[in-house]
Write a protein that holds these residues in place. Structure first.
Motif, PDB file in Angstrom:
ATOM      1  N   GLU A  74       5.413   1.656  14.573  1.00 45.24           N
ATOM      2  CA  GLU A  74       4.830   0.330  14.739  1.00 45.24           C
ATOM      3  C   GLU A  74       3.614   0.132  13.825  1.00 45.24           C
ATOM      4  O   GLU A  74       2.496  -0.144  14.274  1.00 45.24           O
ATOM      5  N   VAL A  75       3.836   0.242  12.506  1.00 41.20           N
ATOM      6  CA  VAL A  75       2.750   0.122  11.533  1.00 41.20           C
ATOM      7  C   VAL A  75       2.644  -1.334  11.074  1.00 41.20           C
ATOM      8  O   VAL A  75       3.626  -1.908  10.585  1.00 41.20           O
ATOM      9  N   ALA A  76       1.445  -1.915  11.220  1.00 40.65           N
ATOM     10  CA  ALA A  76       1.229  -3.310  10.815  1.00 40.65           C
ATOM     11  C   ALA A  76      -0.023  -3.405   9.959  1.00 40.65           C
ATOM     12  O   ALA A  76      -1.026  -2.730  10.222  1.00 40.65           O
ATOM     13  N   VAL A  77       0.035  -4.249   8.920  1.00 41.95           N
ATOM     14  CA  VAL A  77      -1.104  -4.502   8.031  1.00 41.95           C
ATOM     15  C   VAL A  77      -1.439  -5.989   8.106  1.00 41.95           C
ATOM     16  O   VAL A  77      -0.549  -6.847   7.991  1.00 41.95           O
ATOM     17  N   PHE A  78      -2.735  -6.297   8.307  1.00 41.97           N
ATOM     18  CA  PHE A  78      -3.206  -7.680   8.462  1.00 41.97           C
ATOM     19  C   PHE A  78      -4.182  -8.030   7.346  1.00 41.97           C
ATOM     20  O   PHE A  78      -4.917  -7.154   6.855  1.00 41.97           O
ATOM     21  N   ASP A  79      -4.239  -9.306   6.994  1.00 46.51           N
ATOM     22  CA  ASP A  79      -5.148  -9.757   5.936  1.00 46.51           C
ATOM     23  C   ASP A  79      -6.456 -10.301   6.506  1.00 46.51           C
ATOM     24  O   ASP A  79      -7.096 -11.168   5.918  1.00 46.51           O
ATOM     25  N   LEU A  82       3.332  -9.444  16.236  1.00 42.05           N
ATOM     26  CA  LEU A  82       3.890 -10.531  15.423  1.00 42.05           C
ATOM     27  C   LEU A  82       3.056 -11.801  15.546  1.00 42.05           C
ATOM     28  O   LEU A  82       2.851 -12.522  14.559  1.00 42.05           O
ATOM     29  N   ASP A  83       2.562 -12.083  16.763  1.00 42.19           N
ATOM     30  CA  ASP A  83       1.748 -13.288  16.973  1.00 42.19           C
ATOM     31  C   ASP A  83       0.433 -13.224  16.208  1.00 42.19           C
ATOM     32  O   ASP A  83      -0.158 -14.264  15.891  1.00 42.19           O
ATOM     33  N   ALA A  84      -0.033 -12.006  15.904  1.00 41.27           N
ATOM     34  CA  ALA A  84      -1.279 -11.852  15.147  1.00 41.27           C
ATOM     35  C   ALA A  84      -1.069 -12.063  13.645  1.00 41.27           C
ATOM     36  O   ALA A  84      -2.016 -11.929  12.870  1.00 41.27           O
ATOM     37  N   LYS A  85       0.147 -12.402  13.240  1.00 43.59           N
ATOM     38  CA  LYS A  85       0.488 -12.766  11.864  1.00 43.59           C
ATOM     39  C   LYS A  85       0.170 -11.660  10.841  1.00 43.59           C
ATOM     40  O   LYS A  85      -0.632 -11.831   9.921  1.00 43.59           O
ATOM     41  N   PRO A  86       0.786 -10.506  10.965  1.00 45.54           N
ATOM     42  CA  PRO A  86       0.535  -9.448   9.977  1.00 45.54           C
ATOM     43  C   PRO A  86       1.146  -9.795   8.619  1.00 45.54           C
ATOM     44  O   PRO A  86       2.104 -10.571   8.520  1.00 45.54           O
ATOM     45  N   LEU A  87       0.578  -9.189   7.580  1.00 46.37           N
ATOM     46  CA  LEU A  87       1.181  -9.294   6.255  1.00 46.37           C
ATOM     47  C   LEU A  87       2.508  -8.550   6.211  1.00 46.37           C
ATOM     48  O   LEU A  87       3.458  -8.981   5.552  1.00 46.37           O
ATOM     49  N   ALA A  88       2.569  -7.423   6.914  1.00 50.61           N
ATOM     50  CA  ALA A  88       3.793  -6.616   7.000  1.00 50.61           C
ATOM     51  C   ALA A  88       3.771  -5.862   8.310  1.00 50.61           C
ATOM     52  O   ALA A  88       2.702  -5.477   8.807  1.00 50.61           O
ATOM     53  N   TYR A  89       4.962  -5.644   8.875  1.00 52.94           N
ATOM     54  CA  TYR A  89       5.073  -4.939  10.158  1.00 52.94           C
ATOM     55  C   TYR A  89       6.324  -4.074  10.092  1.00 52.94           C
ATOM     56  O   TYR A  89       7.446  -4.577  10.101  1.00 52.94           O
ATOM     57  N   ARG A 131       3.547  -1.983  -1.519  1.00 53.21           N
ATOM     58  CA  ARG A 131       2.544  -2.630  -2.378  1.00 53.21           C
ATOM     59  C   ARG A 131       2.195  -3.981  -1.776  1.00 53.21           C
ATOM     60  O   ARG A 131       3.070  -4.824  -1.566  1.00 53.21           O
ATOM     61  N   ILE A 132       0.924  -4.151  -1.463  1.00 55.42           N
ATOM     62  CA  ILE A 132       0.447  -5.426  -0.924  1.00 55.42           C
ATOM     63  C   ILE A 132      -0.707  -5.886  -1.799  1.00 55.42           C
ATOM     64  O   ILE A 132      -1.814  -5.336  -1.747  1.00 55.42           O
ATOM     65  N   GLY A 133      -0.445  -6.874  -2.637  1.00 55.04           N
ATOM     66  CA  GLY A 133      -1.453  -7.349  -3.576  1.00 55.04           C
ATOM     67  C   GLY A 133      -2.455  -8.290  -2.939  1.00 55.04           C
ATOM     68  O   GLY A 133      -2.235  -8.859  -1.865  1.00 55.04           O
ATOM     69  N   ASP A 134      -3.598  -8.445  -3.635  1.00 55.54           N
ATOM     70  CA  ASP A 134      -4.640  -9.405  -3.235  1.00 55.54           C
ATOM     71  C   ASP A 134      -5.124  -9.172  -1.816  1.00 55.54           C
ATOM     72  O   ASP A 134      -5.323 -10.117  -1.041  1.00 55.54           O
ATOM     73  N   MET A 135      -5.327  -7.902  -1.459  1.00 54.89           N
ATOM     74  CA  MET A 135      -5.889  -7.607  -0.139  1.00 54.89           C
ATOM     75  C   MET A 135      -7.320  -8.130  -0.092  1.00 54.89           C
ATOM     76  O   MET A 135      -8.119  -7.868  -0.987  1.00 54.89           O
ATOM     77  N   PRO A 136      -7.689  -8.854   0.971  1.00 54.93           N
ATOM     78  CA  PRO A 136      -9.027  -9.448   1.045  1.00 54.93           C
ATOM     79  C   PRO A 136     -10.081  -8.415   1.441  1.00 54.93           C
ATOM     80  O   PRO A 136      -9.776  -7.255   1.724  1.00 54.93           O
ATOM     81  N   GLN A 137     -11.340  -8.867   1.496  1.00 56.66           N
ATOM     82  CA  GLN A 137     -12.437  -7.995   1.915  1.00 56.66           C
ATOM     83  C   GLN A 137     -12.266  -7.549   3.369  1.00 56.66           C
ATOM     84  O   GLN A 137     -12.652  -6.448   3.732  1.00 56.66           O
ATOM     85  N   GLY A 138     -11.698  -8.417   4.171  1.00 56.28           N
ATOM     86  CA  GLY A 138     -11.442  -8.072   5.554  1.00 56.28           C
ATOM     87  C   GLY A 138      -9.952  -7.853   5.784  1.00 56.28           C
ATOM     88  O   GLY A 138      -9.130  -8.725   5.469  1.00 56.28           O
ATOM     89  N   TYR A 139      -9.587  -6.681   6.273  1.00 52.29           N
ATOM     90  CA  TYR A 139      -8.181  -6.397   6.581  1.00 52.29           C
ATOM     91  C   TYR A 139      -8.131  -5.403   7.728  1.00 52.29           C
ATOM     92  O   TYR A 139      -9.138  -4.790   8.106  1.00 52.29           O
ATOM     93  N   SER A 140      -6.940  -5.214   8.307  1.00 48.88           N
ATOM     94  CA  SER A 140      -6.769  -4.289   9.427  1.00 48.88           C
ATOM     95  C   SER A 140      -5.428  -3.577   9.306  1.00 48.88           C
ATOM     96  O   SER A 140      -4.471  -4.113   8.727  1.00 48.88           O
ATOM     97  N   SER A 164       9.343  -6.534   9.726  1.00 49.54           N
ATOM     98  CA  SER A 164       9.769  -7.386  10.839  1.00 49.54           C
ATOM     99  C   SER A 164       9.179  -8.778  10.788  1.00 49.54           C
ATOM    100  O   SER A 164       9.521  -9.620  11.617  1.00 49.54           O
ATOM    101  N   THR A 165       8.283  -9.043   9.832  1.00 44.23           N
ATOM    102  CA  THR A 165       7.780 -10.400   9.654  1.00 44.23           C
ATOM    103  C   THR A 165       8.734 -11.163   8.736  1.00 44.23           C
ATOM    104  O   THR A 165       9.740 -10.621   8.273  1.00 44.23           O
ATOM    105  N   LYS A 166       8.397 -12.385   8.449  1.00 51.96           N
ATOM    106  CA  LYS A 166       9.184 -13.196   7.514  1.00 51.96           C
ATOM    107  C   LYS A 166       8.648 -13.101   6.091  1.00 51.96           C
ATOM    108  O   LYS A 166       9.034 -13.880   5.213  1.00 51.96           O
ATOM    109  N   ASN A 167       7.744 -12.124   5.858  1.00 49.91           N
ATOM    110  CA  ASN A 167       7.123 -11.990   4.541  1.00 49.91           C
ATOM    111  C   ASN A 167       7.931 -11.117   3.583  1.00 49.91           C
ATOM    112  O   ASN A 167       7.600 -11.038   2.397  1.00 49.91           O
ATOM    113  N   HIS A 168       8.969 -10.441   4.123  1.00 53.24           N
ATOM    114  CA  HIS A 168       9.890  -9.648   3.296  1.00 53.24           C
ATOM    115  C   HIS A 168       9.169  -8.555   2.501  1.00 53.24           C
ATOM    116  O   HIS A 168       9.516  -8.285   1.354  1.00 53.24           O
TER     117      HIS A 168
END
Length: 708
Positions: free
Chosen positions: A689-694, A487-494, A553-562, A508-512
């Motif tokens: 524990e699946v997380a996607v980061f931008d 959560l501290d790593a600020k994922p787009l979704a968790y 669906r996660i739009g506008d994924m940048p060139q760098g993601y994890s 589990s983030t506040k990004n809904h």
């Protein structure tokens, strides 16, 4: 005169309050009545085809506990029977009500589910024994009447212990290339009981177990035990008829223990109710060695050791409140369509009134019976004894269903009793129906509508709220340090994948950014056993994927993601070319030039290694480590333009890497977890524990998230 009237009024009020306090005193009575048959041969239920018994190995009983506070009275009855139908039980309740102060809807009667008792209910190839039913009914009533006659002032206590060694999942998920046929000739059996006898056939258990052995104990104000009601989720041990199975041995053993320690407890009553055990048995197919308790007596004695130790820790209190509520409603049967009905009727006609002798004949007859019945009324109850709650189902309920009620109950002390107030068969959670298997084959013993489980659990939860006067608890998994690091790593979704049912995977983030489970996913299994993922010793929960995927669906994924996740592969090596795809980013139903796919290789020299493939290219990046089947591992996919790195288990050195793949393309906003975008070689096993980061995670962040 005025002073005299005031004094008289005050005296009257004090007398009323004093009498009310006396009436509110908890009273408990208990009794045991033998319900063994007196005429032989007698039909015995619990098998596919009909059988009879000629003798009694151990007596079968009706054990009743009546609880009263002077204004309300409730009865808890447990009968040594495989199943007892609602009509018989309603008749017994009405008869008992005429002979006691109890109301019919304040009586709970459940079956232990011994498979070696006289048949009280027609199921599969066995009819009800019509000679035995009147005896059973009258002796159930007698046990209730006798229990009320034994009422005495009492206190109540609660005890619970873990008994995981004595219970395990018997329903396992079969490999997608080893699907069995159902009794109707169709290849629908993706999960079934005891499928793990050959571990090579299966990918994992189809749900969680509930290892809690719980007890509600009552003692007199002088400290003399009156009754103990136990509850445990284990289907049955197996014995020769007529027998109460391990339930009867347990109750007798508990009574003997108490009577030896408390000489005044000559009439103590111990009873064991059936916990949610529809998918449970005693053999742990995941264990390297079979259980050491290979006899019914050894098993019972070892379980009793845990129970008696727990009994000694119980603290007793005065229960200030008892209450009970009941709900009755109709549910439909899954009746056959015209084609199946015609097939079934032709087979039944050839029986010429004889009982079926094969599985095909059994299920053909069941289709005709379900067609005639169409629907049925079910009974759900909830009770409160002080700060203890009891919920019931009239079914063979999966362990997950019991956990739903226990974990949401306003009271931490909650017991769930199945096969109570009816015999309405298996009710798998809705997501289990697409996997098929014996527990889903339409029959009187498993015939209710697909949505029966959520409806019955919802009714039980509403009743618990009613008797407790409190709202249900939210089921939220605790956060360990690795979870917090994510959560501290600020994922787009968790997505923690700790849900108990479909279709929503909560972000589990506040990004809904909630995700959707497709059919072919089951829930609430044990996840990675890492104290870093949850806190306070709470089991970490995950989902098992059996052909379905998680979609978002996660739009506008940048060139760098994890992408970070935990994974557990259920497929054996060499089963297919790709054991399963873990993560996919592409357009649905296709593989396009710039899609990205991460999985585990199957057959060949690459078996068991991570693989990364981009689009339609023939080039595949392959990891160096062979990942053993049925083990938890963590991965992190890190993208930075044309660079790709995949880290395994927090290692600083990448498991696979390249600096020359095509850069991520805009517009690929669909995310698939547990499968590929074209539904090819989807994941078979657990994920968590699946997380996607931008952005591209660094090695230190990966290590913290991986709990290493």
């Amino acid at each position: 005169m005025i002073r005299f009237c005031l004094a008289a009024a005050l005296a009257t009020t004090l007398t009323f309050l004093s009498n009310s306090a006396a009436l509110a005193e908890l009273q408990v009575g208990a009794a045991i009545v033998d319900v063994s048959p007196t005429q032989f041969p007698v039909l015995v239920n619990g098998g596919m085809t009909s059988k009879t018994a000629e003798q009694i190995k151990t007596p079968v009983s009706s054990r009743a506990i009546v609880i009263s506070d002077g204004s309300e009275s409730i009865a808890l009855v447990v009968v040594d029977s495989c199943m007892v139908p609602k009509m018989l039980l309603d008749d017994a309740k009405n008869r008992a009500a005429k002979r006691t102060q109890l109301k019919p809807d304040h009586i709970m009667i459940s079956a232990t589910h011994t498979h070696t008792a006289p048949s009280a209910f027609g199921a599969l190839g066995t009819d009800a024994d019509l000679t035995y039913i009147p005896l059973l009914r009258e002796r159930i009533v007698e046990s209730i009447v006798n229990a009320e006659a034994n009422l005495q002032p009492a206190r109540v206590g609660w005890g619970a212990a873990e008994a995981a060694e004595f219970t395990a999942l018997r329903r396992w998920i079969r490999r997608p290339d080893r699907i069995d046929n159902d009794p109707f000739g169709n290849p629908t059996v993706r999960a079934n009981m005891h499928a793990a006898r050959n571990p090579d056939d299966v990918t994992g258990e189809s749900g969680p177990e509930d290892p809690e052995l719980s007890m509600i104990a009552f003692e007199s104000n002088a400290g003399v035990p009156i009754a103990v009601l136990s509850n445990f989720s284990m289907h049955y041990f197996g014995d020769s008829p007529i027998s109460a199975d391990y339930y009867g041995l347990y109750c007798n053993g508990m009574q003997n223990y108490i009577q030896q320690k408390y000489p005044d407890a000559k009439n103590v009553v111990a009873t064991m109710s059936h916990g949610c055990s529809g998918d449970i048995w005693r053999r742990d197919y995941a264990a390297a060695e079979p259980s050491q308790y290979d006899t019914i007596q050894a098993y019972t004695d070892a379980l009793l050791n845990i129970a008696t130790e727990t009994l000694e820790t119980i603290e007793y209190d005065d229960a200030d409140t008892i209450d009970m509520a009941e709900s009755r409603f109709r549910l439909n049967y899954r009746v056959p369509d015209q084609q199946r009905l015609q097939w079934a009727q032709q087979i039944v006609d050839t029986l010429e009134g004889e009982l079926p002798k094969t599985t095909t004949e059994v299920y053909a007859r069941e289709q005709v019976l379900l067609h005639d019945l169409q629907s049925t009324e079910v009974v759900v109850q909830a009770m409160r004894i002080g700060d203890i709650a009891i919920a019931t189902t009239p079914n063979e309920t999966y362990a997950l269903s019991g956990l739903k009620l226990k974990q949401q109950s306003p009271f931490e002390k909650t017991m769930v009793i199945e096969l109570a107030n009816g015999a309405d068969g298996y009710i798998p959670p809705a997501e289990q129906h697409p996997l098929g298997g014996y527990n889903t084959w339409a029959a009187r013993s498993a015939g209710l509508e697909v949505q029966a489980e959520p409806k019955i659990v919802a009714a039980g939860m509403r009743l618990i709220e009613q008797v407790s006067g409190k709202p249900r608890r939210a089921v939220t998994q605790t956060k360990g340090p690795a979870c917090q690091a994510t959560l501290d790593a600020k994922p787009l979704a968790y997505w923690r994948l700790d849900e108990m049912e479909a279709p929503i995977a909560r972000d589990s983030t506040k990004n809904h950014r909630d995700a959707i489970y497709e059919p072919g996913v089951v829930f609430f299994l044990e996840g990675p056993a890492s104290a870093a993922l949850t806190a306070d010793g709470e089991p970490n929960r995950c989902a098992h994927f059996a052909g379905g995927r998680l979609r978002s669906r996660i739009g506008d994924m940048p060139q760098g993601y994890s992408v970070s996740m935990w994974f557990w592969n259920g497929m054996p090596d060499e089963a297919r070319e790709v054991s399963g795809w873990l993560f996919s980013r592409d357009h649905a139903h296709s593989i396009t030039k710039f899609g990205e796919h991460l999985g585990v290789a199957g057959s060949g020299d690459e078996a068991g290694r991570l693989i990364f493939k981009q689009g339609t290219s023939n080039e595949t990046l392959v990891g160096t480590t062979v990942i053993p089947r049925w083990t938890w591992n963590h991965l992190a996919l890190v993208r930075d333009g044309s660079k790709v790195r995949v880290y395994l288990n927090g290692n600083e050195t990448a498991e696979l890497q390249s600096d020359s793949v095509a850069e991520p393309q805009p517009g690929l906003d669909q995310i698939f977890v547990g499968g590929r975008s074209d539904n090819n070689s989807n994941w078979e096993g657990r994920l968590d524990e699946v997380a996607v980061f931008d952005r591209s995670l660094n090695a230190d962040e990966v290590k913290q998230i991986a709990a290493h």
